[in-house]
Motif scaffolding. Structure first.
Motif, PDB file in Angstrom:
ATOM      1  N   CYS A   1       0.830  -1.203   0.000  1.00  0.00           N
ATOM      2  CA  CYS A   1       0.000   0.000   0.000  1.00  0.00           C
ATOM      3  C   CYS A   1       0.869   1.260   0.000  1.00  0.00           C
TER       4      CYS A   1
ATOM      5  N   HIS B   1       0.144   4.055   1.261  1.00  0.00           N
ATOM      6  CA  HIS B   1       0.009   4.842   2.488  1.00  0.00           C
ATOM      7  C   HIS B   1       1.158   4.505   3.431  1.00  0.00           C
ATOM      8  N   ARG B   2       1.121   3.306   4.029  1.00  0.00           N
ATOM      9  CA  ARG B   2       2.203   2.953   4.944  1.00  0.00           C
ATOM     10  C   ARG B   2       2.660   1.513   4.799  1.00  0.00           C
ATOM     11  N   GLY B   3       2.429   0.951   3.595  1.00  0.00           N
ATOM     12  CA  GLY B   3       3.151  -0.269   3.237  1.00  0.00           C
ATOM     13  C   GLY B   3       2.497  -1.596   3.550  1.00  0.00           C
ATOM     14  N   ALA B   4       1.277  -1.607   4.053  1.00  0.00           N
ATOM     15  CA  ALA B   4       0.630  -2.900   4.334  1.00  0.00           C
ATOM     16  C   ALA B   4       0.240  -3.573   3.028  1.00  0.00           C
TER      17      ALA B   4
ATOM     18  N   TYR C   1      -5.185  -2.139   6.686  1.00  0.00           N
ATOM     19  CA  TYR C   1      -4.667  -1.309   7.778  1.00  0.00           C
ATOM     20  C   TYR C   1      -5.566  -0.083   8.011  1.00  0.00           C
ATOM     21  N   HIS C   2      -5.762   0.743   6.967  1.00  0.00           N
ATOM     22  CA  HIS C   2      -6.615   1.922   7.137  1.00  0.00           C
ATOM     23  C   HIS C   2      -7.705   2.040   6.084  1.00  0.00           C
ATOM     24  N   GLY C   3      -7.821   0.992   5.262  1.00  0.00           N
ATOM     25  CA  GLY C   3      -8.955   0.932   4.351  1.00  0.00           C
ATOM     26  C   GLY C   3      -8.823   1.699   3.053  1.00  0.00           C
ATOM     27  N   TRP C   4      -7.631   2.095   2.640  1.00  0.00           N
ATOM     28  CA  TRP C   4      -7.498   2.710   1.318  1.00  0.00           C
ATOM     29  C   TRP C   4      -7.861   1.673   0.255  1.00  0.00           C
TER      30      TRP C   4
ATOM     31  N   CYS D   1      -7.036  -2.042   1.501  1.00  0.00           N
ATOM     32  CA  CYS D   1      -5.946  -2.289   2.444  1.00  0.00           C
ATOM     33  C   CYS D   1      -6.536  -2.485   3.841  1.00  0.00           C
TER      34      CYS D   1
HETATM   35 FE1  FES Z   1      -2.763   0.823   3.607  1.00  0.00          FE
HETATM   36 FE2  FES Z   1      -2.765   2.538   5.613  1.00  0.00          FE
HETATM   37  S1  FES Z   1      -1.200   1.126   5.050  1.00  0.00           S
HETATM   38  S2  FES Z   1      -4.339   2.152   4.192  1.00  0.00           S
END
Ligand code: FES
Length: 392
Positions: A97, A99-102, A119-122, A117
């Protein structure tokens, strides 16, 4: 020469090998330094100059037959996502991702119109574009158009999906496979059904791979599984660039071919002889009508480990529940045989090589498949395309 004529000639050669207790022989033995299997620098060079550069077979058409199908996986240590969009086009991405790599999809297979994603739903589209940011008004400015998934070069052909693990690298599987894919096209591999997979782990990936490249060990290591059908130390090799088709005649090849017109011997794969197809650097396919096993080997996190995915495909789709149960049992059987008869000795070999007992190992004149594989590996590791390529 056309494919059927070529295989017919190979069948005749193999029939004579069995009759005369002969095998394919090359001119010389070959020594390979023991550290090839233990040295962390060698492992790093293989990752960088081979596994991150050449097109790897990461999936089969039959694994992702429908629009929206996807597969998330570990490929030589990288998280990779492969999907088929609604137009049927296959794409590959690093499963990371922006955003922060998940990961945007959990490992395994599925079907979806967009990836979310965890982690935060992007959310991301099938083309990898960033579609949505959760609570965007509170997040702040981002350039969505530049924050898609990182795409990897991919091509689909002959029932297989090839991915290069370096973004923007050129990919040309026609040039890489040198006509070998026509062999799979002739088998109609793209129309087969994916049955499932099993995962086993073992020693250095080349120790494991060496076992797929020769039949010299059949009588001693596989006396009750392979040897009853296939003689030991009786092989024929054909090369397609770095790739190899290894012929293994059956004990009864002469009887099997006796009632078949000579012009049709090239159509008799699995009746009197089998082929193991080796796709450099890390795939071995044993084609059999009952069930086909395609082993994908990846270097593990250290030089002494590999992770092997055993994929199973079949020409015929599953018929009913009883058939499914039989297929599951067959997959377990092949996994168990491969692990207990080949991978356990691989772990012992690894331990032995790490003692430093011998500076080199030796491959015999009969083990030409292994020699050829190591010659090609060394060619890639020298990283100079002007050097002459190995020839069989
Ligand atoms: Fe994917 Fe935050 S790491 S939405």
């Amino acid at each position: 020469m056309d494919r059927i004529s070529q295989i017919g000639d190979v069948a005749e050669i193999m029939r004579d090998y069995v009759a005369n207790k002969q095998t394919f022989l090359t001119e010389e033995t070959m020594r390979v330094p023991t550290r090839t299997y233990t040295d962390p620098d060698q492992w790093k060079a293989e990752m960088e100059l081979v596994f991150r550069r050449v097109p790897l077979i990461l999936a089969f058409t039959a694994e992702l037959p429908n629009p929206g199908d996807y597969k998330a996986m570990d490929a030589a240590g990288l998280p990779v996502l492969i999907n088929r969009d609604k137009e049927g086009v296959v794409r590959a991405f690093l499963n990371v991702c922006s955003h922060r790599g998940a990961p945007v999809a959990s490992e395994g297979h599925g079907n979806c119109a967009r990836f979310t994603c965890k982690y935060h739903g992007w959310t991301y589209g099938q083309d990898g574009k960033l579609l949505g940011i959760s609570e965007a008004s509170k997040f702040g400015e981002v350039r969505k158009g530049e924050m898609g998934l990182r795409e990897l070069p991919v091509q689909e052909a002959a029932g297989m999906i090839f991915v290069c693990l370096t973004p923007n690298a050129p990919i040309d599987i026609g040039a890489y496979y040198r006509g070998f894919l026509e062999d799979f096209e002739a088998l109609d591999f793209g129309k087969w059904t994916y049955m499932g997979s099993r995962v086993i782990e073992g020693a250095n990936w080349k120790i494991a791979f060496d076992g797929y490249l020769e039949g010299y060990h059949f009588a001693s290591l596989h006396p009750e599984t392979i040897f009853p059908r296939t003689p030991s130390n009786c092989m024929h090799f054909e090369a397609f660039g770095p790739h190899i088709r290894i012929g293994f005649p059956h004990h009864k090849i002469a009887d099997a071919l006796a009632g078949v017109p000579r012009a049709e011997w090239g159509t008799q794969e699995n009746n009197g002889f089998d082929f193991v197809r080796i796709m450099f650097p890390n795939v071995s396919a044993f084609i059999a009508p009952e069930i086909t096993q395609v082993a994908q080997l990846s270097p593990g996190p250290t030089p002494g480990q590999n992770r092997t995915v055993l994929n199973y495909l079949r020409r015929e789709p599953i018929k009913d529940e009883a058939d499914r149960a039989n297929v599951e049992a067959a997959m377990n059987f092949f996994r168990d045989v491969t692990y207990t008869e080949d991978y356990l000795i691989g772990l012992e070999i690894q331990k032995g090589l790490e003692t430093g007992a011998h500076d080199d190992l030796v491959f015999g004149r009969n083990e030409r498949g292994n020699q050829y594989f190591h010659e090609w590996l060394n060619w890639y590791l020298q990283d100079d395309r002007d050097l002459p390529e190995p020839v069989l």
